[in-house]
Enzyme design. Structure first.
Site, PDB file in Angstrom:
ATOM      1  N   GLU A 141      31.357  48.466  34.934  1.00 48.35           N
ATOM      2  CA  GLU A 141      31.521  49.539  35.931  1.00 48.35           C
ATOM      3  C   GLU A 141      32.982  49.830  36.252  1.00 48.35           C
ATOM      4  O   GLU A 141      33.258  50.637  37.134  1.00 48.35           O
ATOM      5  CB  GLU A 141      30.731  49.196  37.194  1.00 48.35           C
ATOM      6  CG  GLU A 141      29.230  49.276  36.954  1.00 48.35           C
ATOM      7  CD  GLU A 141      28.400  48.721  38.106  1.00 48.35           C
ATOM      8  OE1 GLU A 141      28.954  47.913  38.873  1.00 48.35           O
ATOM      9  OE2 GLU A 141      27.220  49.087  38.225  1.00 48.35           O
ATOM     10  N   TRP A 187      18.750  46.282  37.922  1.00 46.65           N
ATOM     11  CA  TRP A 187      18.443  45.819  36.561  1.00 46.65           C
ATOM     12  C   TRP A 187      18.754  44.350  36.367  1.00 46.65           C
ATOM     13  O   TRP A 187      18.380  43.759  35.355  1.00 46.65           O
ATOM     14  CB  TRP A 187      19.120  46.695  35.508  1.00 46.65           C
ATOM     15  CG  TRP A 187      20.627  46.651  35.484  1.00 46.65           C
ATOM     16  CD1 TRP A 187      21.470  47.155  36.414  1.00 46.65           C
ATOM     17  CD2 TRP A 187      21.468  46.100  34.451  1.00 46.65           C
ATOM     18  NE1 TRP A 187      22.783  46.948  36.049  1.00 46.65           N
ATOM     19  CE2 TRP A 187      22.819  46.308  34.842  1.00 46.65           C
ATOM     20  CE3 TRP A 187      21.219  45.464  33.239  1.00 46.65           C
ATOM     21  CZ2 TRP A 187      23.908  45.902  34.073  1.00 46.65           C
ATOM     22  CZ3 TRP A 187      22.309  45.057  32.462  1.00 46.65           C
ATOM     23  CH2 TRP A 187      23.635  45.283  32.879  1.00 46.65           C
ATOM     24  N   LYS A 219      35.018  44.629  33.810  1.00 48.96           N
ATOM     25  CA  LYS A 219      34.417  43.956  34.964  1.00 48.96           C
ATOM     26  C   LYS A 219      33.396  42.918  34.514  1.00 48.96           C
ATOM     27  O   LYS A 219      33.342  41.811  35.023  1.00 48.96           O
ATOM     28  CB  LYS A 219      33.735  45.001  35.855  1.00 48.96           C
ATOM     29  CG  LYS A 219      33.062  44.428  37.096  1.00 48.96           C
ATOM     30  CD  LYS A 219      32.319  45.522  37.844  1.00 48.96           C
ATOM     31  CE  LYS A 219      31.576  44.992  39.054  1.00 48.96           C
ATOM     32  NZ  LYS A 219      30.642  45.982  39.610  1.00 48.96           N
ATOM     33  N   GLN A 220      32.560  43.315  33.571  1.00 49.00           N
ATOM     34  CA  GLN A 220      31.457  42.453  33.182  1.00 49.00           C
ATOM     35  C   GLN A 220      31.086  42.785  31.750  1.00 49.00           C
ATOM     36  O   GLN A 220      31.364  43.868  31.271  1.00 49.00           O
ATOM     37  CB  GLN A 220      30.266  42.688  34.091  1.00 49.00           C
ATOM     38  CG  GLN A 220      29.685  44.088  33.994  1.00 49.00           C
ATOM     39  CD  GLN A 220      28.795  44.415  35.176  1.00 49.00           C
ATOM     40  OE1 GLN A 220      29.238  45.030  36.134  1.00 49.00           O
ATOM     41  NE2 GLN A 220      27.559  43.997  35.107  1.00 49.00           N
TER      42      GLN A 220
END
Lengths: 770, 770
Positions: free
Chosen positions: A489, A357, A601-602
């Site tokens: 994640e 993605w 994480k992001q």
């Protein structure tokens, strides 16, 4: 972070030979042309550690899934980008010595990548163990004009050597994949042949039967004079090539030009493939080095004319953004909807060369606005449309029906290739970014043909998925989305990830809007689609119900969207509490500790605020940013650019600039200590998005383009072009003024700050900042 | 479910040869003696599908971890039970034919396992393709008296055959593991030798260097007369043996008795191991078949005297419970604290022969009450104590300190051997059942020596783990336990699993109580422990705080404990909504669908109500049972027995009986369609627990034994012995009366229903049911 490269506006320069960073350097100096690519490997022999990698677009190898414990629904195969036969090799031999930078002594070593022209140079002097000194100059391109060609010019001047010297140009399949399960051999050799004037190696992958044929011919020059000696032919099972030699004296020069053509079964019938490679390489030689270099440079010139970003006053940012634009254009040229952009482009093997993605999140908006050629962005969408059937099949495997589609997490051909259950089955928000870019494409390009011909089908299939995937909680009297993994994640199998829920609601809303629009404006197309996919308008009723009753976690006290159910039950530390030696945490902490921590994480909630930016006021963005950014470790390349854009939007200038530099020089400065594996190609587009959406504040609201510029303090000026609905705009923004020129297309009204302006073709608009 | 066996009180009988169920039959007819074991493989050649398996206790093979995506904290190896060289083989040859049940025609086939004597018989007539008919009788034991011996008597009578006949007894390492990653060879051959009077094969596993040596000798009889012919010796790299032949005529009989000794490096110095095996096999031969069979039968007689359960009026239940008791005693004899009980005992390779929490949940209470020998239960506890250091190391790997211990999910030597993150790192409730059985052992056996010498250290180490593993939710103002997997493995990575939280609270409470007790009664031991593990009593303050403030999910409206945060947000269907063709769901549904559903693999909340039964009133148990049982699919063998016990307790008689039969005949009737992989050995103890805790209603409250009997309607009578605090009790319960005899130990007061009774030695107490 690691610095071993010089900063320079148009060049990437390694001065002095850094044997310890060879794999990193090989990643950085990767070349490609959208069709093929290769790491910056040495042409000559190198006896120490190196990561040899050459890759051909669309050629994959299916590797049997490796898991400890099988879960129902796992795909049987993972797809790998097979490391193709090495077509770049040119060994150099003296009478009884062979050039080897691992053992010869090196002086004045410079490797330089000229991004303007797309040429990689190496220049150095070497002295052999026996004391023979040579001066070497190498030029290497993957032609941007003729996409099957790789050309190398290898010149050697003798400083003190007198005697026999020979070049050994070759193609070899004696390579290994950095990543493959079960140590299976990837290539079968179909044919290997060396004739007097060309040599080729023709190979095939197991299971998928993808074929590559590489053929080459060469020219040999002594003191710039072409000469022809009958070569010694090399024809082994795994390698073809020549040995071409002469005698040389101090002051004399020999040069080999290698013309390689690499073709694959993606483009050629298998019965014609070897002849095509041979013919193309011979044709290249007939055209000659100078002409081919010129057409290659012209192709790059055209790209830069459209896509360059000039940053005056910040050479690090200037080099970084050009490097990113350069690598993106090396990885994808947009003329083939069967090709997409792998996370590592053609620079490494991690993630198997698959599409993720990332393409929709980063690359699609980049190619949509950085070039007037709308096909580049559109072909990325067509790639997904071509895989719609498989996305429907994929959803079916998991128990969904009635044309529901779940696009795979990673794929080479539309089939899922991932096998961590928490990602494969649960990171399903990926469906929504695919829906989002379909809608964005029409809005930014002004071209509705994709939605009408293909996109609406994709949108409806995705909504059908959500319609079945949500469930109703009797307890909350709300629809909920349970058991998902959000963009972050470092959390798995959570309930009601805000980003997933919100993006689902938006997908449903925007799909309904587009159904209505297509029904109204393209009635016959609408009828065709409805019949084709048996679409019953009553399906919309349930979607509406979901839109109105989907649970969206929000904390009243903090005034923020809650990443997922239960997130606020964690110990809410900030990242400054992590000891320096424990970053990145994914390299230092056990997985369960990462999961339990609040560290992100992001960007996750913040990703939603970026993608659906117009839905949120500045205060909401600010509150969420202030809560989530201090808890985000940015251990994914998909993260810093998102936060940079929001930071710029809410006036956190320093933070925005710092995150921008992180995003922009992620690989040049090896922030994540993983450069050796290859580049973060897809996320390179993020730095460009920071400039456009962050520092220049570009938005499109109800079809109108607006700007809200605030470039970093350090910059004197930022100059770039962008493309919007058949118009091309040239912008130049300084600390004092905002200048814009409509240089192609119909007049356009824009909004700058709060004010509306009418742009007329070829008339500069200059607005002085108060 | 599958029925191919006859029901019989003391025997398992396969009448007629079921080639299609061979693997199932091989599982059912497995033999063992706690030290070694083997599947019910044919001694003679069998050319069709079969699962050959022989296993030796404590011998493991470390198999490199196989995962798709590495997570920090994963162990490098998984341990396998290596399939040992096959020591049972006896091929039978006629002049140019070899007996093979896959190709010869078979008549009057009966395989029978006599559970009373621990002897496996096969009787059948066979006719070769050439028309030669033989009548065959085989007896096979793994000696319960001399644990290194396997003895086989193989008799052949000729019906119509005249000519040469030979036996080929052998030991062969030409076997493969059913389960191993990477197809690695497991065994290295150290030595293989055949002499005139014995043959041995000596092998070693890779990496761990565990060794097995099997040696055998034999006797040969013609018409029951021992004869000695010089045999043909077989000595290949992977096999040793003999060929012993004679001539036979119709009416005549030949018999081979094979005496095999199997010893391992667990018990013998490597320099002595081969001689030990040879000596033992020769010694066995000198003792002779009859004597060895007698001592084997005597050993089984002693086991049955203590442990038999007689059920009158229900032959299916009778056979089932005896089969379970038989297999448990074949798998574990309790004389070696280095050995434990693998989920499949010595009957298969799934789960790698590792120890799991099944041992504590099922086997520990069985061995604690079904035999007067407290060492059996105690050695299972010592097994864990010996691995405490590694449990502390394991917790350290995951980031915990200060002597915190996390016992592994599966292990062969104390190191974690599992590698699914959601289990390995998260199914941490396993720590609490280990704590629980330490406390139970003292309560039931009356022996406090384990707690004082070993157990308190384990308890404190476990509490130290929880003390760090809980976190404080500022939002709830409660301690929470985030990111766990509860007993129900169809939910992963959930927050506040009620069972985990409640069992943690209980572990902390009971540990504090035991610390206080040891401090008071064994002060010098207490000082020793405190110093050894640097225990500061202030640690208890935090534990107390956690006990008082640990969040325990409860739903006021339903009056039930909530399995985990968010469970009630699911679609709360019951299992009758699952179409019949989709059970078991783990073989039909995708993993994400299973996760999203409310269906429960195995008892979770209800497990807590069983283990901490005394804490809950009947109404609470009833409400929770009525909510959770209809949502439980029992796709784990650890589940039906727990529900059966609770069903019996709340008077759900039919349900209780049905679940009891499920638990009791799980393998005999192959409920889960996986019998071919081996038996569910550990959970076999569950059926015994249902009788004791369910139908007889045994409880121990404040040190007092109570009974609340209500046996199934179908049963005329249930008769068994149980052992409690140095007393042995003989119980006989019918529909009309309850009879109990204290036949060993000091007088004991018991509670029957609400009334207290004093038991005197050798005086039957008979209470007539109203």
């Amino acid at each position: 972070m690691r610095h071993f490269l010089k900063t320079n506006e148009w060049n990437i320069i390694e001065e002095g030979f850094h044997a310890d960073y060879l794999r990193q350097s090989e990643s950085i100096f990767s070349l490609g042309n959208g069709k093929l690519g290769q790491r910056g490997n040495f042409e000559e022999k190198y006896s120490s550690d190196s990561f040899l990698g050459s890759y051909v677009g669309g050629i994959t190898f299916l590797d049997p899934t490796k898991v400890g414990w099988w879960k129902n629904g796992y795909p049987r195969f993972f797809s790998r980008v097979p490391n193709a036969p090495n077509w770049s090799g040119i060994h150099l031999r003296l009478i009884d010595e062979e050039l080897d930078l691992a053992t010869w002594s090196i002086e004045k070593y410079e490797r330089r990548l000229d991004m303007k022209s797309g040429i990689s140079y190496r220049d150095f002097n070497v002295t052999s163990p026996k004391g023979h000194t040579l001066s070497i100059h190498i030029e290497h391109i993957d032609s941007m004009d003729q996409k099957d060609l790789c050309l190398i010019k290898y010149s050697v001047s003798s400083i003190n050597y007198k005697g026999k010297i020979s070049f050994v140009p070759f193609i070899s399949s004696n390579i290994k994949n950095e990543r493959a399960n079960y140590n299976e051999k990837i290539w079968s050799i179909i044919q290997a042949e060396t004739t007097n004037d060309s040599a080729y190696l023709w190979v095939q992958t197991k299971r998928e039967y993808s074929q590559i044929c590489s053929a080459f011919t060469y020219q040999f020059f002594v003191n710039n004079q072409e000469v022809y000696f009958s070569p010694i032919k090399i024809e082994k099972e795994t390698a073809v090539g020549y040995s071409i030699g002469t005698s040389i004296s101090p002051g004399e020069q020999v040069t080999l030009v290698k013309y390689v053509s690499i073709v694959s079964s993606l483009d050629y019938d298998r019965s014609l493939i070897s002849q095509a490679a041979i013919d193309n390489s011979k044709k290249a030689k007939a055209e000659g080095w100078d002409k081919l270099i010129k057409s290659h440079k012209d192709a790059w010139k055209k790209i830069w004319e459209e896509s360059d970003v000039i940053i005056d006053g910040d050479i690090e940012a200037q080099q970084g953004i050009r490097y990113n634009i350069f690598q993106l254009n090396q990885s994808y040229t947009g003329d083939d909807p069967r090709l997409n952009i792998a996370s590592k482009g053609y620079t490494g093997e991690k993630y198997g060369g698959n599409t993720q993605w990332n393409t929709e999140l980063c690359c699609e908006p980049f190619f949509l606005s950085s070039t007037p050629d709308t096909n580049k962005a559109k072909n990325l969408l067509i790639y997904r449309y071509r895989q719609l059937d498989k996305a429907i099949e994929n959803a079916k495997e998991l128990g969904f029906g009635h044309g529901a589609a779940l696009y795979p997490m990673v794929t080479n051909n539309g089939e899922e290739r991932h096998n961590e259950w928490e990602i494969t089955f649960e990171e399903i928000h990926r469906n929504n970014i695919i829906a989002n870019v379909i809608i964005n494409y029409a809005e930014i390009s002004g071209d509705e043909s994709y939605i009408v011909k293909y996109g609406l089908e994709v949108l409806i299939a995705i909504c059908r998925f959500w319609s079945q995937r949500v469930s109703f909680s009797e307890q909350r009297k709300k629809y909920v989305i349970l058991n998902v993994t959000g963009p972050n994640e470092y959390e798995n199998n959570v309930d009601n990830n805000w980003y997933t829920n919100y993006s689902t609601k938006k997908t449903l809303e925007l799909t309904i809007k587009n159904i209505e629009r297509v029904r109204e404006l393209y009635p016959s197309e609408y009828t065709r689609i409805r019949e084709k996919i048996k679409f019953d308008e009553k399906e919309i009723n349930r979607w509406q119900d979901i839109i109105h009753n989907l649970y969206l976690p929000f904390d009243e006290k903090l005034g923020i969207f809650v990443q997922q159910d239960g997130y606020l039950d964690k110990e809410l530390k900030t990242i400054d509490s992590i000891p320096a030696g424990e970053r990145p945490i994914n390299q230092h902490w056990s997985w369960d500790r990462i999961l339990r921590s609040c560290f992100i994480k992001q960007s996750d909630v913040l990703l939603g605020l970026f993608i659906y930016n117009k839905d949120f006021d500045l205060d909401t963005i600010r509150r969420n940013f202030k809560f989530y950014e201090p808890r985000t470790v940015h251990e994914s390349s998909l993260s810093p650019f998102v936060h940079a854009i929001l930071a710029a939007q809410i006036g956190e200038e320093e933070k925005a600039y710092k995150l921008f530099l992180h995003a922009t020089r992620l690989d040049l400065d090896d922030y994540n200590n993983e450069l050796e594996q290859g580049l973060h190609t897809t996320s390179m587009a993020g730095s460009w998005l920071v400039i456009i959406f962050g520092f220049v504040g570009v938005r499109v609201t109800n079809g109108k383009l607006s700007f809200n510029p605030n470039i970093p303090k350090k910059w004197n000026m930022c100059d770039f072009k962008m493309h919007f609905r058949n118009r091309s705009l040239h912008l130049r923004i300084s600390q004092k003024d905002f200048t814009i020129l409509l240089y192609k297309g119909e007049p356009l009204s824009i909004i700058l700050g709060q004010k509306e302006y009418q742009l007329e073709k070829d008339k500069w608009l200059i607005e002085i900042k108060k």
